[in-house]
Write an enzyme that holds these catalytic residues in place. Structure first.
Site, PDB file in Angstrom:
ATOM      1  N   GLU A 367     -26.575   8.877 -55.536  1.00  0.00           N
ATOM      2  CA  GLU A 367     -27.789   9.396 -56.212  1.00  0.00           C
ATOM      3  C   GLU A 367     -27.658   9.273 -57.733  1.00  0.00           C
ATOM      4  O   GLU A 367     -28.055  10.158 -58.488  1.00  0.00           O
ATOM      5  CB  GLU A 367     -28.115  10.818 -55.741  1.00  0.00           C
TER       6      GLU A 367
HETATM    7  N1  CAA Z   1     -39.117   9.799 -64.714  1.00  0.00           N
HETATM    8  C1  CAA Z   1     -40.210   9.014 -64.943  1.00  0.00           C
HETATM    9  N2  CAA Z   1     -40.129   7.748 -65.399  1.00  0.00           N
HETATM   10  C2  CAA Z   1     -38.901   7.263 -65.664  1.00  0.00           C
HETATM   11  C3  CAA Z   1     -37.720   8.010 -65.461  1.00  0.00           C
HETATM   12  C4  CAA Z   1     -37.863   9.332 -64.968  1.00  0.00           C
HETATM   13  N3  CAA Z   1     -36.807  10.122 -64.745  1.00  0.00           N
HETATM   14  N4  CAA Z   1     -36.654   7.267 -65.797  1.00  0.00           N
HETATM   15  C5  CAA Z   1     -37.133   6.073 -66.213  1.00  0.00           C
HETATM   16  N5  CAA Z   1     -38.496   6.072 -66.115  1.00  0.00           N
HETATM   17  C6  CAA Z   1     -39.419   5.008 -66.485  1.00  0.00           C
HETATM   18  C7  CAA Z   1     -39.248   4.665 -67.982  1.00  0.00           C
HETATM   19  O1  CAA Z   1     -40.047   5.495 -68.782  1.00  0.00           O
HETATM   20  C8  CAA Z   1     -39.685   3.212 -68.008  1.00  0.00           C
HETATM   21  O2  CAA Z   1     -41.107   3.160 -68.038  1.00  0.00           O
HETATM   22  P1  CAA Z   1     -41.896   2.081 -68.942  1.00  0.00           P
HETATM   23  O3  CAA Z   1     -41.508   0.739 -68.377  1.00  0.00           O
HETATM   24  O4  CAA Z   1     -43.338   2.417 -68.734  1.00  0.00           O
HETATM   25  O5  CAA Z   1     -41.416   2.278 -70.344  1.00  0.00           O
HETATM   26  C9  CAA Z   1     -39.232   2.659 -66.666  1.00  0.00           C
HETATM   27  O6  CAA Z   1     -39.080   3.784 -65.796  1.00  0.00           O
HETATM   28  C10 CAA Z   1     -37.906   1.934 -66.765  1.00  0.00           C
HETATM   29  O7  CAA Z   1     -36.981   2.856 -67.344  1.00  0.00           O
HETATM   30  P2  CAA Z   1     -35.599   2.415 -67.999  1.00  0.00           P
HETATM   31  O8  CAA Z   1     -35.844   1.298 -68.964  1.00  0.00           O
HETATM   32  O9  CAA Z   1     -34.916   3.637 -68.505  1.00  0.00           O
HETATM   33  O10 CAA Z   1     -34.825   1.807 -66.734  1.00  0.00           O
HETATM   34  P3  CAA Z   1     -33.358   1.280 -66.590  1.00  0.00           P
HETATM   35  O11 CAA Z   1     -33.405   0.015 -65.820  1.00  0.00           O
HETATM   36  O12 CAA Z   1     -32.651   1.288 -67.923  1.00  0.00           O
HETATM   37  O13 CAA Z   1     -32.671   2.334 -65.587  1.00  0.00           O
HETATM   38  C11 CAA Z   1     -31.514   4.295 -64.950  1.00  0.00           C
HETATM   39  C12 CAA Z   1     -32.567   3.656 -65.858  1.00  0.00           C
HETATM   40  C13 CAA Z   1     -31.529   5.763 -65.324  1.00  0.00           C
HETATM   41  C14 CAA Z   1     -30.132   3.725 -65.165  1.00  0.00           C
HETATM   42  C15 CAA Z   1     -31.939   4.120 -63.468  1.00  0.00           C
HETATM   43  O14 CAA Z   1     -31.782   2.766 -63.051  1.00  0.00           O
HETATM   44  C16 CAA Z   1     -31.147   4.995 -62.530  1.00  0.00           C
HETATM   45  O15 CAA Z   1     -31.452   6.178 -62.399  1.00  0.00           O
HETATM   46  N6  CAA Z   1     -30.150   4.440 -61.827  1.00  0.00           N
HETATM   47  C17 CAA Z   1     -29.463   5.128 -60.753  1.00  0.00           C
HETATM   48  C18 CAA Z   1     -30.156   4.841 -59.479  1.00  0.00           C
HETATM   49  C19 CAA Z   1     -29.831   5.843 -58.415  1.00  0.00           C
HETATM   50  O16 CAA Z   1     -29.743   7.043 -58.640  1.00  0.00           O
HETATM   51  N7  CAA Z   1     -29.690   5.344 -57.200  1.00  0.00           N
HETATM   52  C20 CAA Z   1     -29.422   6.201 -56.092  1.00  0.00           C
HETATM   53  C21 CAA Z   1     -30.308   5.871 -54.946  1.00  0.00           C
HETATM   54  S1  CAA Z   1     -30.394   7.124 -53.720  1.00  0.00           S
HETATM   55  C22 CAA Z   1     -28.877   7.287 -53.023  1.00  0.00           C
HETATM   56  O17 CAA Z   1     -27.878   6.874 -53.493  1.00  0.00           O
HETATM   57  C23 CAA Z   1     -28.744   8.067 -51.785  1.00  0.00           C
HETATM   58  C24 CAA Z   1     -29.353   7.555 -50.577  1.00  0.00           C
HETATM   59  O18 CAA Z   1     -29.217   8.139 -49.572  1.00  0.00           O
HETATM   60  C25 CAA Z   1     -30.167   6.382 -50.506  1.00  0.00           C
END
Ligand code: CAA
Length: 383
Positions: A367
């Site tokens: 996550e």
């Molecule tokens: N809320 C709303 N919008 C958001 C946001 C949030 N928390 N975070 C980013 N955004 C939006 C940004 O505002 C941006 O919008 P615009 O294009 O309109 O400007 C867009 O999303 C892209 O944002 P970033 O440029 O910040 O994106 P990034 O590629 O740099 O990634 C990151 C950001 C925080 C690293 C993200 O990729 C991330 O959270 N990664 C981790 C993924 C994760 O948690 N995966 C787990 C999956 S679930 C799991 O593991 C368990 C299962 O059982 C499946």
């Protein structure tokens, strides 16, 4: 029962039911299932019959509509008994998140009906090359008349093999990048009811072995356009907003592990005699217990704080990341110290702390790894 979450009366009633159920159905069985191959489907079915999978289904959709604080408190208790059990239940919140945030009433009704009938969901975002970098997904959804056709391979999907509904993220406009190219879809069926959808590798894991995790494969899967969640291009934001909430529940599951490790260590230290006295009489052990308790309490308070902000509709993204990160690190630390207090016995499969230590590790990884949580917190602070 210490009501640290100020639970409602209804939640306190359910807390007692959870305790009774888990003492009878989870505590010992989870240890045994962990040693085999972690299939606790029958336990999940029984728990779902009691409604433990549906704690925060709103009243207008036929649920009991507990507050987020209530459901967080109850999740800590379930996770105390077994984190795999807790994650199976809480991944339902992860899966339902995009529909709750961006779905229409028809989609919500379909999903909540499934949950109220005992179903749990799976959140299909991660791919082999898109883990921490969630934007790198290669799954595609192409519009075809009134449908979309989805192709792609999702991996590490919690509840993949056992879900009754799936929320899937796929690119509808790759040229726009993830931020505007991802779209989310609700598949309101079990995997074997959907043509082209199948389960690939079911993972054999180090910890939380009672949580089923697998690949979910899409080969020309037709999904009606009416099951698109929100607009085309909103998928990434829906995923991120959902993960913000899920990081609180992930954190509290880790707190459940911490509390269990602490309780086991306290009990052991009081009873284990070495050098003619109980371990508990040694200052070195007292200090260990004190540190374990401090980490556990701090992690719990961060989870409560993020939950409060969420309930008040205030920004909570950083606080959720802090809660998840601190709780994940606390679980790794507290369980390792519990094993240390148990000494040689702590290293053995038939004592519970060995499982807790294995269960804890993933909370620093999934996550969003704890490095990603720091990135989220840092970026927000420096904005
Ligand atoms: N809320 C709303 N919008 C958001 C946001 C949030 N928390 N975070 C980013 N955004 C939006 C940004 O505002 C941006 O919008 P615009 O294009 O309109 O400007 C867009 O999303 C892209 O944002 P970033 O440029 O910040 O994106 P990034 O590629 O740099 O990634 C990151 C950001 C925080 C690293 C993200 O990729 C991330 O959270 N990664 C981790 C993924 C994760 O948690 N995966 C787990 C999956 S679930 C799991 O593991 C368990 C299962 O059982 C499946």
């Amino acid at each position: 029962m210490a009501n640290e979450f100020n639970m409602s009366e209804k939640a306190q009633e359910i807390y007692k039911q959870i305790e009774e159920f888990c003492e009878k159905e989870v505590k010992q069985q989870a240890m045994e299932a962990d040693a085999k191959e972690g299939d606790i489907l029958d336990i999940i079915e029984k728990a779902s019959k009691l409604g433990f999978n549906a704690l925060d289904v709103p009243k207008e959709f036929g649920g009991i509509g507990l507050s987020k604080m209530d459901s967080v408190a109850l999740l800590e208790k379930m996770s105390w008994y077994d984190a795999g059990f807790g994650i199976t239940i809480s991944a339902n919140g992860l899966a339902s998140g995009p529909v709750v945030i961006g779905g229409n009433d028809e989609q919500k009704k379909k999903m909540y009906d499934i949950i109220l009938n005992g179903g749990i969901g799976a959140f299909c975002l991660t791919e082999r090359n898109a883990g921490c970098d969630a934007s790198a997904g290669e799954s595609r959804a192409v519009r075809d008349g009134d449908d979309y056709i989805i192709n792609g391979k999702k991996c590490f999907i919690t509840n993949g093999p056992i879900a009754s509904y799936y929320v899937v993220f796929a690119m509808t406009a790759p040229e726009k990048g993830a931020g505007k190219g991802y779209t989310a879809f609700l598949i309101d069926k079990k995997v074997d009811e959907v043509e082209g959808m199948s389960i690939g590798l079911v993972e054999d894991k180090m910890g939380i072995r009672n949580s089923q995790v697998s690949e979910v494969l899409f080969d020309n899967v037709r999904v009606p356009a009416s099951m698109r969640i929100g607009e085309e291009g909103q998928g990434f934001k829906l995923a991120m907003m959902t993960l913000d909430i899920a990081r609180i529940t992930c954190g509290i599951t880790a707190v459940g592990i911490c509390q269990r490790a602490l309780d086991e260590a306290v009990e052991y230290a009081k009873n284990r005699v070495q050098f003619g006295t109980a371990l508990a009489n040694n200052e070195v052990i007292q200090f260990k217990i004190a540190d374990m308790q401090m980490h556990t309490a701090a992690a719990r308070e961060l989870c409560k704080h993020a939950t409060e902000l969420y309930m008040k509709h205030l920004p909570f993204s950083s606080e959720a990341a802090m809660a998840k990160c601190v709780a994940g690190d606390a679980a790794a630390y507290v369980t390792s110290e519990a094993v240390q207090i148990f000494g040689g016995y702590g290293f053995m499969h038939n004592y519970p702390v060995e499982k807790l230590m294995r269960d804890s590790k993933i909370f620093q990884i999934f996550e969003g790894s704890n490095e990603i949580q720091r990135l989220v917190i840092g970026r927000n602070a420096l904005r």
